[in-house]
Design a protein around this motif. Structure first.
Motif, PDB file in Angstrom:
ATOM      1  N   MET A 217       7.175 -12.589  -3.533  1.00 43.94           N
ATOM      2  CA  MET A 217       7.616 -11.109  -3.150  1.00 43.94           C
ATOM      3  C   MET A 217       8.569 -11.269  -1.921  1.00 43.94           C
ATOM      4  SD  MET A 217       5.954  -7.585  -1.435  1.00 43.94           S
ATOM      5  CE  MET A 217       6.046  -8.483   0.299  1.00 43.94           C
ATOM      6  N   VAL A 218       8.039 -12.172  -0.866  1.00 42.75           N
ATOM      7  CA  VAL A 218       8.819 -12.218   0.352  1.00 42.75           C
ATOM      8  C   VAL A 218      10.147 -12.954  -0.192  1.00 42.75           C
ATOM      9  CG1 VAL A 218       9.039 -13.500   2.547  1.00 42.75           C
ATOM     10  CG2 VAL A 218       7.026 -12.023   1.909  1.00 42.75           C
ATOM     11  N   LYS A 219      10.040 -14.091  -0.861  1.00 41.26           N
ATOM     12  CA  LYS A 219      11.146 -14.773  -1.289  1.00 41.26           C
ATOM     13  C   LYS A 219      12.347 -13.935  -2.037  1.00 41.26           C
ATOM     14  CE  LYS A 219      12.466 -18.938  -4.013  1.00 41.26           C
ATOM     15  NZ  LYS A 219      12.178 -19.850  -4.728  1.00 41.26           N
ATOM     16  N   GLN A 220      11.886 -12.896  -2.681  1.00 47.50           N
ATOM     17  CA  GLN A 220      12.700 -12.049  -3.475  1.00 47.50           C
ATOM     18  C   GLN A 220      13.669 -11.090  -2.334  1.00 47.50           C
ATOM     19  OE1 GLN A 220      12.838 -12.853  -6.612  1.00 47.50           O
ATOM     20  NE2 GLN A 220      10.832 -14.019  -5.735  1.00 47.50           N
ATOM     21  N   PHE A 221      13.459 -10.909  -1.404  1.00 46.92           N
ATOM     22  CA  PHE A 221      14.416 -10.509  -0.314  1.00 46.92           C
ATOM     23  C   PHE A 221      15.465 -11.313   0.177  1.00 46.92           C
ATOM     24  CE2 PHE A 221      10.466  -7.912   0.308  1.00 46.92           C
ATOM     25  CZ  PHE A 221      10.985  -6.747   0.549  1.00 46.92           C
ATOM     26  N   PRO A 222      16.851 -10.947   0.439  1.00 43.17           N
ATOM     27  CA  PRO A 222      17.693 -11.806   0.748  1.00 43.17           C
ATOM     28  C   PRO A 222      17.294 -12.352   2.275  1.00 43.17           C
ATOM     29  CG  PRO A 222      18.274  -9.514   0.799  1.00 43.17           C
ATOM     30  CD  PRO A 222      17.262  -9.444   0.089  1.00 43.17           C
ATOM     31  N   PRO A 223      17.835 -13.745   2.693  1.00 42.82           N
ATOM     32  CA  PRO A 223      17.513 -14.041   3.812  1.00 42.82           C
ATOM     33  C   PRO A 223      17.746 -13.005   4.916  1.00 42.82           C
ATOM     34  CG  PRO A 223      18.755 -15.693   2.624  1.00 42.82           C
ATOM     35  CD  PRO A 223      18.725 -14.367   1.805  1.00 42.82           C
ATOM     36  N   GLU A 224      18.903 -12.056   5.118  1.00 41.50           N
ATOM     37  CA  GLU A 224      18.880 -11.351   6.176  1.00 41.50           C
ATOM     38  C   GLU A 224      17.886 -10.081   6.383  1.00 41.50           C
ATOM     39  OE1 GLU A 224      22.505 -10.507   3.050  1.00 41.50           O
ATOM     40  OE2 GLU A 224      20.830 -12.095   3.552  1.00 41.50           O
ATOM     41  N   PHE A 225      17.101 -10.019   5.189  1.00 43.68           N
ATOM     42  CA  PHE A 225      16.272  -8.881   5.229  1.00 43.68           C
ATOM     43  C   PHE A 225      14.808  -9.295   5.178  1.00 43.68           C
ATOM     44  CE2 PHE A 225      19.417  -6.182   2.832  1.00 43.68           C
ATOM     45  CZ  PHE A 225      20.191  -5.949   3.830  1.00 43.68           C
ATOM     46  N   ARG A 226      14.643 -10.730   5.054  1.00 42.93           N
ATOM     47  CA  ARG A 226      13.485 -11.274   4.799  1.00 42.93           C
ATOM     48  C   ARG A 226      12.326 -11.073   5.626  1.00 42.93           C
ATOM     49  NH1 ARG A 226      14.321 -16.547   1.825  1.00 42.93           N
ATOM     50  NH2 ARG A 226      15.146 -15.034   0.275  1.00 42.93           N
ATOM     51  N   HIS A 227      12.608 -10.612   7.000  1.00 41.01           N
ATOM     52  CA  HIS A 227      11.519 -10.311   8.085  1.00 41.01           C
ATOM     53  C   HIS A 227      11.598  -8.745   8.304  1.00 41.01           C
ATOM     54  CE1 HIS A 227      11.043 -14.774   8.401  1.00 41.01           C
ATOM     55  NE2 HIS A 227      12.338 -14.793   8.477  1.00 41.01           N
ATOM     56  N   CYS A 228      12.233  -8.023   7.635  1.00 39.63           N
ATOM     57  CA  CYS A 228      12.260  -6.526   7.734  1.00 39.63           C
ATOM     58  C   CYS A 228      10.685  -6.008   7.811  1.00 39.63           C
ATOM     59  CB  CYS A 228      13.168  -5.807   6.895  1.00 39.63           C
ATOM     60  SG  CYS A 228      15.155  -6.180   7.340  1.00 39.63           S
ATOM     61  N   PRO A 229      10.157  -5.382   8.282  1.00 38.70           N
ATOM     62  CA  PRO A 229       8.824  -4.803   8.000  1.00 38.70           C
ATOM     63  C   PRO A 229       8.305  -4.152   6.661  1.00 38.70           C
ATOM     64  CG  PRO A 229       9.599  -3.801  10.192  1.00 38.70           C
ATOM     65  CD  PRO A 229      10.803  -4.626   9.327  1.00 38.70           C
ATOM     66  N   VAL A 230       7.478  -4.734   6.031  1.00 36.10           N
ATOM     67  CA  VAL A 230       7.024  -4.367   4.748  1.00 36.10           C
ATOM     68  C   VAL A 230       5.364  -3.934   4.649  1.00 36.10           C
ATOM     69  CG1 VAL A 230       6.638  -4.943   2.392  1.00 36.10           C
ATOM     70  CG2 VAL A 230       8.610  -5.978   3.682  1.00 36.10           C
ATOM     71  N   LEU A 231       5.362  -2.560   4.256  1.00 36.82           N
ATOM     72  CA  LEU A 231       3.935  -2.130   3.968  1.00 36.82           C
ATOM     73  C   LEU A 231       3.636  -2.018   2.596  1.00 36.82           C
ATOM     74  CD1 LEU A 231       1.546  -0.252   5.335  1.00 36.82           C
ATOM     75  CD2 LEU A 231       2.725   1.506   4.700  1.00 36.82           C
ATOM     76  N   ILE A 232       2.539  -2.738   2.300  1.00 37.36           N
ATOM     77  CA  ILE A 232       1.871  -3.113   1.116  1.00 37.36           C
ATOM     78  C   ILE A 232       0.833  -1.888   0.815  1.00 37.36           C
ATOM     79  CG2 ILE A 232       0.555  -4.455  -0.321  1.00 37.36           C
ATOM     80  CD1 ILE A 232       3.425  -5.430  -0.003  1.00 37.36           C
ATOM     81  N   VAL A 233       1.057  -1.039  -0.437  1.00 39.21           N
ATOM     82  CA  VAL A 233      -0.218  -0.075  -0.653  1.00 39.21           C
ATOM     83  C   VAL A 233      -0.839  -0.527  -1.966  1.00 39.21           C
ATOM     84  CG1 VAL A 233      -0.416   2.307  -0.859  1.00 39.21           C
ATOM     85  CG2 VAL A 233       1.412   1.984   0.530  1.00 39.21           C
ATOM     86  N   HIS A 234      -2.083  -0.809  -1.652  1.00 38.71           N
ATOM     87  CA  HIS A 234      -2.786  -1.408  -2.720  1.00 38.71           C
ATOM     88  C   HIS A 234      -3.867  -0.630  -3.229  1.00 38.71           C
ATOM     89  CE1 HIS A 234      -5.861  -3.192  -0.299  1.00 38.71           C
ATOM     90  NE2 HIS A 234      -4.976  -3.167   0.726  1.00 38.71           N
ATOM     91  N   GLY A 235      -4.871  -1.018  -4.043  1.00 36.01           N
ATOM     92  CA  GLY A 235      -6.172  -0.439  -4.348  1.00 36.01           C
ATOM     93  C   GLY A 235      -7.391  -1.478  -4.560  1.00 36.01           C
ATOM     94  N   ASP A 236      -7.165  -2.660  -3.981  1.00 31.83           N
ATOM     95  CA  ASP A 236      -7.904  -3.641  -4.064  1.00 31.83           C
ATOM     96  C   ASP A 236      -9.010  -3.258  -3.176  1.00 31.83           C
ATOM     97  OD1 ASP A 236      -6.728  -5.096  -6.030  1.00 31.83           O
ATOM     98  OD2 ASP A 236      -5.539  -6.451  -4.568  1.00 31.83           O
ATOM     99  N   LYS A 237     -10.377  -3.833  -3.471  1.00 32.72           N
ATOM    100  CA  LYS A 237     -11.578  -3.792  -2.597  1.00 32.72           C
ATOM    101  C   LYS A 237     -12.171  -5.104  -2.489  1.00 32.72           C
ATOM    102  CE  LYS A 237     -12.394   1.219  -4.353  1.00 32.72           C
ATOM    103  NZ  LYS A 237     -13.154   1.969  -4.894  1.00 32.72           N
ATOM    104  N   ARG A 238     -13.127  -5.314  -1.628  1.00 25.35           N
ATOM    105  CA  ARG A 238     -13.951  -6.569  -1.457  1.00 25.35           C
ATOM    106  C   ARG A 238     -13.322  -7.720  -1.637  1.00 25.35           C
ATOM    107  NH1 ARG A 238     -16.739  -2.220  -4.286  1.00 25.35           N
ATOM    108  NH2 ARG A 238     -15.999  -2.886  -6.092  1.00 25.35           N
ATOM    109  N   GLU A 239     -13.714  -8.274  -2.427  1.00 24.37           N
ATOM    110  CA  GLU A 239     -13.252  -9.859  -2.825  1.00 24.37           C
ATOM    111  C   GLU A 239     -11.481  -9.845  -2.852  1.00 24.37           C
ATOM    112  OE1 GLU A 239     -15.849  -8.960  -4.291  1.00 24.37           O
ATOM    113  OE2 GLU A 239     -17.512  -9.993  -3.553  1.00 24.37           O
TER     114      GLU A 239
END
Length: 482
Positions: A217-239
């Motif tokens: 996912m990070v690689k898909q951002f162009p270099p100039e935006f690659r370090h912009c803050p990203v919030l991941i919203v997920h539903g994973d639990k435990r392991e």
């Protein structure tokens, strides 16, 4: 199950690893979905992110996401083998001499790589600077749970097609598919197109999804935006959650927000991007997981909003609403997460003008609802919209209901339990007309032959979970299949 065909004998292994079915509900929804109890999984060993060794098989213990995705990854690592089969798609490699089965070739360069492996002590040469840089980048990548070939890049001309005009009515697009002629990708978008500077100067984003591959996912951002803050919203639990957080460790600009799933069968299936630019704000609702396999050789769809400008200072809370109340419904959906991490985004949306939106948002969030609340979410929300905003049309009784699915869950002992009693009734609502008695319904689901002849071949079946245990309990469903 073993069968003979024109292409030799093939074997399909039935297991209940895919009981944790993954389906794709209407884009941008969080859909509760009944599922069978998953098979016991061995206790995972502690994971350690290391550079991927060349040609070392990836352990299935590194798979991410749900049991359905773990099963998909195992299927891709251990594909069905053929006996006496002629060569299939030109993109497939010949069976490896070590008996490990065939894999998919992503490019002509990869085929050349296979040939060079068979040479004895090929002459060594110093690689050009570009190759050394690429080799260094490859060595720094964590091992992919989807196989060694997962990170191979698309052809050089894959991203050259021009971005389509975004002034159309519906703003719905398909994704680019590797391996197709360029003319068939005309007007399609890749995730790199969505995140490109052509659409705005990105400052920050939120990625809602079901499955994630953070390094990809990070690689898909162009270099100039690659370090912009990203919030991941997920539903994973435990392991699964621990594995996801581990993926994010090398990327300090990536933060996480876990969706609260308060009921047993709640599943976070929302696939949505919120993109905040210097120029405004944009919403993208899509069907793809944030893993390369979903953007590689699978047809996916996406809706991309206009660029919403910022409202003037001092605007009222009701300003910037669309005729479809998209802003209200989006804010209500985000509020249903009850997540402090989304509060800043809720405030940002309130400060932007969404009045150009011409679509309705049909969202879903896990819970038990009664009365009027039942029509706020899911397919009952869709039924209400069809009831209020459409009119009867002569001859409509002959219109069929056509559904296409990538996975199938439990729908009860007969069609009246859900398929016809709820789903069919919703999709045949047309204004305030009386209910149609029994309209035809066709459900499209890939056959074994469809999968075999697909661009990916048999490994594509890893994304089509339908457990044998569930199928045997609803044989009646087969009469609907097309």
């Amino acid at each position: 199950m073993s069968q003979a065909s024109l292409h030799g004998r093939w074997t399909v292994s039935s297991s209940d690893d895919d009981d944790d079915d993954e389906d794709i509900p209407p884009s941008g929804t969080t859909a509760p979905k009944p599922r069978m109890s998953p098979s016991p999984v061995p206790e995972p060993t502690p994971l350690e992110v290391k550079a991927e060794p060349v040609r070392t098989p990836v352990s299935s213990s590194l798979t991410i996401g749900s049991e359905a995705r773990q099963s998909a990854a195992r299927n891709q690592l251990n594909p069905v083998k053929f006996e006496n089969s002629p060569s299939l798609a030109g993109k497939r490699k010949k069976e490896a001499s070590d008996g490990s089965g065939w894999a998919l070739s992503d490019s002509d360069e990869d085929d050349a790589e296979v040939k060079s492996d068979r040479q004895v002590d090929p002459p060594k040469r110093a690689p050009p600077n570009g190759e050394r840089k690429k080799a260094k980048m490859e060595s720094e990548r964590p091992p992919s749970p989807h196989g060694r070939l997962y990170y191979i890049d698309e052809p050089d001309d894959f991203f050259e097609s021009s971005v389509p005009c975004l002034n159309d009515t519906y703003r719905f697009y398909l994704n680019k598919v590797t391996g197709l002629d360029r003319k068939y990708n005309s007007g399609a978008l890749h995730i790199r197109d969505i995140l490109s500077p052509l659409f705005g100067t990105l400052k920050e984003s939120v990625q809602f999804n079901y499955c994630f591959d953070i390094p990809w996912m990070v690689k898909q951002f162009p270099p100039e935006f690659r370090h912009c803050p990203v919030l991941i919203v997920h539903g994973d639990k435990r392991e699964a959650k621990a594995r996801l957080l581990q993926q994010g460790q090398p990327f300090p600009h990536v933060r996480f927000c876990q969706a609260k799933l308060d009921i047993a069968f709640g599943t976070h299936h929302t696939k949505m991007m919120l993109l905040w630019y210097e120029e405004g704000f944009r919403v993208v609702i899509l069907t793809s997981n944030l893993i390369r396999a979903d953007w590689y050789q699978k047809t996916q769809g996406m809706w991309m909003s206009p660029l919403f400008p910022r409202l003037p200072e001092g605007s009222s809370a009701s300003s910037g609403e669309s005729p479809t109340f998209f802003k209200r419904d989006l804010l209500e959906y985000l509020a249903s997460y009850r997540a402090p991490e989304l509060e800043d985004w809720i405030q940002r949306i309130k400060e932007h003008d969404l009045s150009e939106t011409r679509v309705y948002l049909v969202a879903s969030t896990p819970g038990r609802y009664v009365g009027a609340d039942m029509e706020r979410w899911g397919h009952l929300r869709l039924r209400k919209l069809l009831h209020e905003h459409t009119d009867p049309i002569p001859g409509e009784e002959r219109w069929p209901v056509i559904g296409q699915f990538s996975s199938i869950g439990s729908m009860g002992a007969d069609k009246t339990k859900w398929l016809a009693g709820e789903f069919q009734r919703t999709l045949t609502t047309l204004g305030k007309s009386s209910l149609r008695p029994d309209p035809p319904m066709y459900l499209l689901y890939p056959s074994v032959e469809d999968v075999r002849l697909s661009l990916e071949g048999y490994p594509a079946g890893g994304s089509l979970p339908y457990s044998i245990q569930t199928a045997q309990k609803q044989i009646w469903l087969h009469s609907y299949f097309q």
